[in-house]
Scaffold this motif. Structure first.
Motif, PDB file in Angstrom:
ATOM      1  N   ARG A  39      40.885  46.293  68.902  1.00 16.36           N
ATOM      2  CA  ARG A  39      41.390  47.790  67.991  1.00 16.36           C
ATOM      3  C   ARG A  39      41.373  48.781  68.186  1.00 16.36           C
ATOM      4  O   ARG A  39      41.524  50.005  68.216  1.00 16.36           O
ATOM      5  CB  ARG A  39      40.754  47.718  66.352  1.00 16.36           C
ATOM      6  CG  ARG A  39      41.612  48.308  65.455  1.00 16.36           C
ATOM      7  CD  ARG A  39      40.912  47.983  64.231  1.00 16.36           C
ATOM      8  NE  ARG A  39      41.995  46.716  63.619  1.00 16.36           N
ATOM      9  CZ  ARG A  39      41.433  45.604  63.023  1.00 16.36           C
ATOM     10  NH1 ARG A  39      39.784  45.441  62.971  1.00 16.36           N
ATOM     11  NH2 ARG A  39      42.058  44.678  62.124  1.00 16.36           N
ATOM     12  N   LYS A  40      39.572  48.968  68.666  1.00 18.43           N
ATOM     13  CA  LYS A  40      39.096  49.704  68.999  1.00 18.43           C
ATOM     14  C   LYS A  40      39.045  50.503  70.155  1.00 18.43           C
ATOM     15  O   LYS A  40      39.348  51.719  70.660  1.00 18.43           O
ATOM     16  CB  LYS A  40      37.436  49.751  69.358  1.00 18.43           C
ATOM     17  CG  LYS A  40      36.651  50.697  69.486  1.00 18.43           C
ATOM     18  CD  LYS A  40      34.896  50.011  69.435  1.00 18.43           C
ATOM     19  CE  LYS A  40      34.191  51.912  70.093  1.00 18.43           C
ATOM     20  NZ  LYS A  40      32.727  50.969  70.479  1.00 18.43           N
ATOM     21  N   ALA A  41      39.709  49.732  71.368  1.00 21.85           N
ATOM     22  CA  ALA A  41      40.334  49.736  72.344  1.00 21.85           C
ATOM     23  C   ALA A  41      42.467  51.127  72.206  1.00 21.85           C
ATOM     24  O   ALA A  41      41.833  52.157  72.633  1.00 21.85           O
ATOM     25  CB  ALA A  41      40.399  48.928  73.674  1.00 21.85           C
ATOM     26  N   LYS A  42      42.472  50.464  71.124  1.00 20.05           N
ATOM     27  CA  LYS A  42      43.620  50.592  70.249  1.00 20.05           C
ATOM     28  C   LYS A  42      43.329  52.114  69.953  1.00 20.05           C
ATOM     29  O   LYS A  42      43.874  53.050  70.713  1.00 20.05           O
ATOM     30  CB  LYS A  42      44.530  49.648  70.324  1.00 20.05           C
ATOM     31  CG  LYS A  42      45.007  48.711  70.690  1.00 20.05           C
ATOM     32  CD  LYS A  42      46.190  47.966  70.189  1.00 20.05           C
ATOM     33  CE  LYS A  42      47.013  46.805  70.889  1.00 20.05           C
ATOM     34  NZ  LYS A  42      45.003  45.981  70.897  1.00 20.05           N
ATOM     35  N   ASP A  43      42.084  52.284  69.432  1.00 23.12           N
ATOM     36  CA  ASP A  43      42.423  53.790  68.307  1.00 23.12           C
ATOM     37  C   ASP A  43      41.858  54.409  69.386  1.00 23.12           C
ATOM     38  O   ASP A  43      42.213  56.391  69.240  1.00 23.12           O
ATOM     39  CB  ASP A  43      41.233  52.869  67.709  1.00 23.12           C
ATOM     40  CG  ASP A  43      41.896  52.833  66.274  1.00 23.12           C
ATOM     41  OD1 ASP A  43      42.695  52.465  66.180  1.00 23.12           O
ATOM     42  OD2 ASP A  43      40.834  51.978  65.066  1.00 23.12           O
ATOM     43  N   GLU A  44      41.191  53.917  70.556  1.00 25.86           N
ATOM     44  CA  GLU A  44      41.038  55.057  71.436  1.00 25.86           C
ATOM     45  C   GLU A  44      41.820  55.492  72.870  1.00 25.86           C
ATOM     46  O   GLU A  44      41.384  56.989  73.117  1.00 25.86           O
ATOM     47  CB  GLU A  44      39.603  54.706  72.552  1.00 25.86           C
ATOM     48  CG  GLU A  44      37.774  54.154  71.406  1.00 25.86           C
ATOM     49  CD  GLU A  44      37.399  53.870  72.425  1.00 25.86           C
ATOM     50  OE1 GLU A  44      37.089  53.405  73.954  1.00 25.86           O
ATOM     51  OE2 GLU A  44      35.967  53.526  72.350  1.00 25.86           O
ATOM     52  N   LEU A  45      43.090  54.505  72.890  1.00 28.63           N
ATOM     53  CA  LEU A  45      43.612  55.505  73.592  1.00 28.63           C
ATOM     54  C   LEU A  45      44.283  55.934  73.010  1.00 28.63           C
ATOM     55  O   LEU A  45      44.766  57.334  73.847  1.00 28.63           O
ATOM     56  CB  LEU A  45      45.127  54.006  73.388  1.00 28.63           C
ATOM     57  CG  LEU A  45      45.788  53.942  74.814  1.00 28.63           C
ATOM     58  CD1 LEU A  45      46.267  52.522  75.333  1.00 28.63           C
ATOM     59  CD2 LEU A  45      46.841  54.223  74.352  1.00 28.63           C
TER      60      LEU A  45
END
Length: 711
Positions: A39-45
């Motif tokens: 989820r964090k990786a997608k938020d950062e993307l």
């Protein structure tokens, strides 16, 4: 168990095998950590990629890499529910799957991610992408639409509620099947006719002070099949059949709720029903094509089905008269018994005698030898210390798999075999992808792991587990899925191996079943169990005049080959029935129709109409007497509106076999060509392209109809 052929220098695999050391608490903590990381990786993307700057490289590739990473860890966390002896670990695994599926739904309904993917998709004509990357982009774009992102907000909210509920229903349905350990107590008299060895295995399994003098017959498919084939007493067969049909009856309500919700969700998306939604991306493309295909087969098999049924009725009538019993009709629980009698008489086939030539260990070893020769593989069994966490149970075998010398000795992946019966284990023979293969960041390959699950009884000190011929076919089929998983070479895990559309994914394994019907291969796979060890040689010492040959005799092989399509109309009608039922519940004309449908009654009445055989409804119990549909995992797995795939893909399987292997089944050149052009492709391209590339033409139904005698 070891491979028949070991080539190349011994070496350590470049990738360690996965570990199976989790507890209920670690399964859930790992699941939550993986989800939060993703989820964090997608938020950062989303935070760092402006819409106008979105490209395949900075949107789709990071999403694919994240999906690859999740698949490596999550597949195993979900796997425990199907193999663990610990009910708490199974429950935790089911909960982890629920969390994961909810997160997938969350991801696939994120409008911010969808907007980025849509932007890349709409300008993809200016990006030069390889074919697999373009397929990934198109698949992701369509998946977002199918998950409601094209809907207005009011409808999207309801759509998301449905998807979450369906996720829970799938988990509950699967848990009920995995946890089912019912059965029926029977006296030895009731089991008259059942082989003594099998009864002995039952006597050793379960005792109960309230059932002295009785044995426990479980509802495992292998146990039920044996009893229905051999029990002479009709009342016994009837009681077993009805009780087995009604196991997991709680799943009937789950399935009904699921099909209603699926239909509602499909209509929200603008499809006419759930089948239209599911089949759109498959080779068949639409439900009308499937219905025409099934209707054609149904009509072709019906007349011969009536002839087979009439013959079985006559045999039963004569059998009843010889016992001094009244003939009270022919029912579903009679088919296995009288079909076996007729087959044994007309074809001189004794499946129990045939099984003596197929001990589990040597037969599977022989199968691996065939795969080695055909596909250029080498299987090396790993030595596993007791208590090691590289397996999930002490009975599990694990192999590291390599290319042979001619293909460069490269590492391929890990193959697991979990062959023996135990409580809490997934009940049906199956193959499971534990970790997919893909190209990871840095352009190195992540190697796959795949597992074969079966439920065979454990061997005794004097006698190994023996395989009836249909067991041999089944293992070859499931190992075929495993080989597909192992040798696939896709860039992205979402296209790996058996992740093809269902109406193509079965074709490679169905094609390999043909080796189990070839005299030369049956001979090479066989070895009489009495020749395996000093202990099992006692049969020959006690009866030297009838000491069996080491390999299966030619006359037994001849009988088996003759039996392949001998009077199989009722068998094929049963497959057609399951496929038609699947379409009936997933392709209603209106939503009200599926809401009003009693699917248990529909299952039973449709079976009688297509399968032509009476059930308990003729004894005054009505069409709602059983819940057989509640025991079939396909409806709540990936085969909803897809059961037709087994018949559909058999068309392609036989076309491949007749074209490339029938005249020379161990042709290594064709085997490697098949590996490279079909198996390695996975779902990285359309299945029809894969077939035409290999065949050099459009696929044909000619071999299928010829093999089944329908020309």
């Amino acid at each position: 168990m070891s491979s028949q052929k070991l080539q190349g220098p011994p070496q350590a695999p470049p990738q360690a095998p996965p570990r199976f050391s989790d507890t209920p608490s670690t399964v859930l903590s790992k699941a939550r950590d993986l989800i939060e990381r993703s989820r964090k990786a997608k938020d950062e993307l989303v935070a760092h990629v402006p819409l106008e700057g979105a490209t395949f490289a900075n949107v789709l590739l990071p999403l694919a890499n994240d999906e690859n990473s999740l698949a490596v860890d999550f597949e195993i966390l979900k796997f425990y529910q199907s193999v663990s002896t610990d009910p708490e670990l199974r429950d935790a695994s089911g909960e982890a799957e629920k969390l994961f599926n909810e997160f997938v739904l969350e991801t696939e309904t994120r409008e911010d991610l969808f907007n980025l993917v849509k932007w890349v998709f709409q300008k993809s004509n200016v990006e030069e992408l390889d074919l697999e990357s373009r397929r990934l982009l198109e698949r992701k774009y369509k998946d977002y639409y199918r998950n409601g992102l094209g809907l207005p907000e009011s409808q999207r909210s309801r759509f998301n509620e449905i998807k979450k509920r369906l996720n829970q229903l799938r988990i509950d349905y699967k848990r009920n099947i995995n946890s089912e350990h019912g059965g029926i107590w029977l006296t030895l008299q009731e089991l008259d006719g059942v082989p003594a060895d099998f009864i002995s295995s039952l006597q050793s399994r379960k005792t109960d002070g309230n059932h002295l003098g009785k044995v426990w017959l479980s509802f495992k498919s292998s146990d039920v099949s044996m009893a229905l084939k051999y029990a002479k007493t009709e009342e016994t067969r009837k009681n077993i059949f009805i009780a087995n049909e009604n196991k997991c009856s709680q799943n009937a309500c789950i399935l009904k709720e699921a099909v209603v919700l699926r239909d509602e969700a499909a209509r929200l998306l603008g499809y006419s029903n759930h089948a239209s939604l599911r089949i759109e991306e498959k080779m068949a493309k639409n439900s009308k094509t499937v219905e025409i295909f099934l209707d054609d087969l149904w009509s072709k098999f019906t007349s011969s089905g009536h002839r087979e049924l009439a013959e079985q009725k006559q045999v039963k009538k004569a059998d009843s008269e010889s016992r001094g019993e009244p003939f009270n009709g022919f029912h579903l629980w009679d088919h296995s018994f009288y079909s076996r009698l007729i087959r044994q008489k007309e074809l001189s086939i004794d499946q129990e005698k045939i099984a003596e030539y197929f001990p589990l260990q040597t037969t599977v070893q022989g199968m691996l030898g065939i795969f080695e020769r055909l596909f250029g593989l080498v299987f090396r069994e790993m030595v596993v210390d007791k208590g090691s966490d590289i397996v999930w149970h002490e009975d599990v075998l694990v192999f590291n798999v390599w290319d042979d010398d001619d293909l460069g000795n490269g590492f391929v992946g890990y193959l697991y075999m979990d062959l023996f019966s135990r409580d809490g284990k997934y009940p049906n023979p199956s193959n499971w992808n534990l970790q997919p293969g893909f190209i990871r960041q840095g352009n190195t390959r992540y190697y796959p792991s795949t597992a074969l699950l079966c439920q065979f009884p454990k061997p005794s000190p004097a006698k190994p587990s023996l395989l009836r011929h249909h067991d041999v076919v089944m293992i070859f089929h499931e190992l075929g899925h495993g080989i597909h998983d192992l040798v696939a070479k896709t860039t992205y895990s979402t296209f790996h191996g058996t992740k093809s559309t269902e109406d193509f994914a079965e074709a490679p394994s169905q094609m390999l079943e043909n080796w189990c019907w070839l005299p030369s291969q049956l001979k090479s796979l066989s070895r009489h169990y009495s020749t395996l060890s000093a202990e099992s040689c006692s049969l020959g010492k006690e009866e030297p005049q009838s000491k069996p040959s080491e390999q299966i005799p030619d006359e037994m092989i001849t009988g088996l080959i003759q039996s392949r399509n001998w009077k199989r109309a009722l068998y094929h009608l049963h497959r057609i029935f399951l496929s038609v039922f699947d379409m009936k519940i997933h392709a209603p004309r209106t939503h009200q129709e599926i809401m009003d449908l009693d699917i248990s009654s529909k299952y039973n009445s449709l079976r009688k109409a297509i399968r032509l055989t009476d059930g308990p409804e003729t004894l005054g119990q009505g069409d709602g007497w059983g819940h057989g549909e509640a025991n079939i995992p396909h409806w709540m797995g990936t085969y909803d509106a897809g059961f037709y795939s087994y018949l559909w893909s058999e068309v392609y399987a036989l076309d491949i076999f007749y074209t490339a292997f029938r005249s020379d089944p161990l042709n290594a050149k064709e085997g490697r060509r098949y590996r490279h052009l079909v198996l390695e492709k996975g779902d990285s391209q359309d299945g029809m392209k894969t077939l035409t590339d290999f065949l050099g033409r459009e696929p044909s139904k000619e071999s299928f109809f010829k093999e089944l005698g329908l020309t």
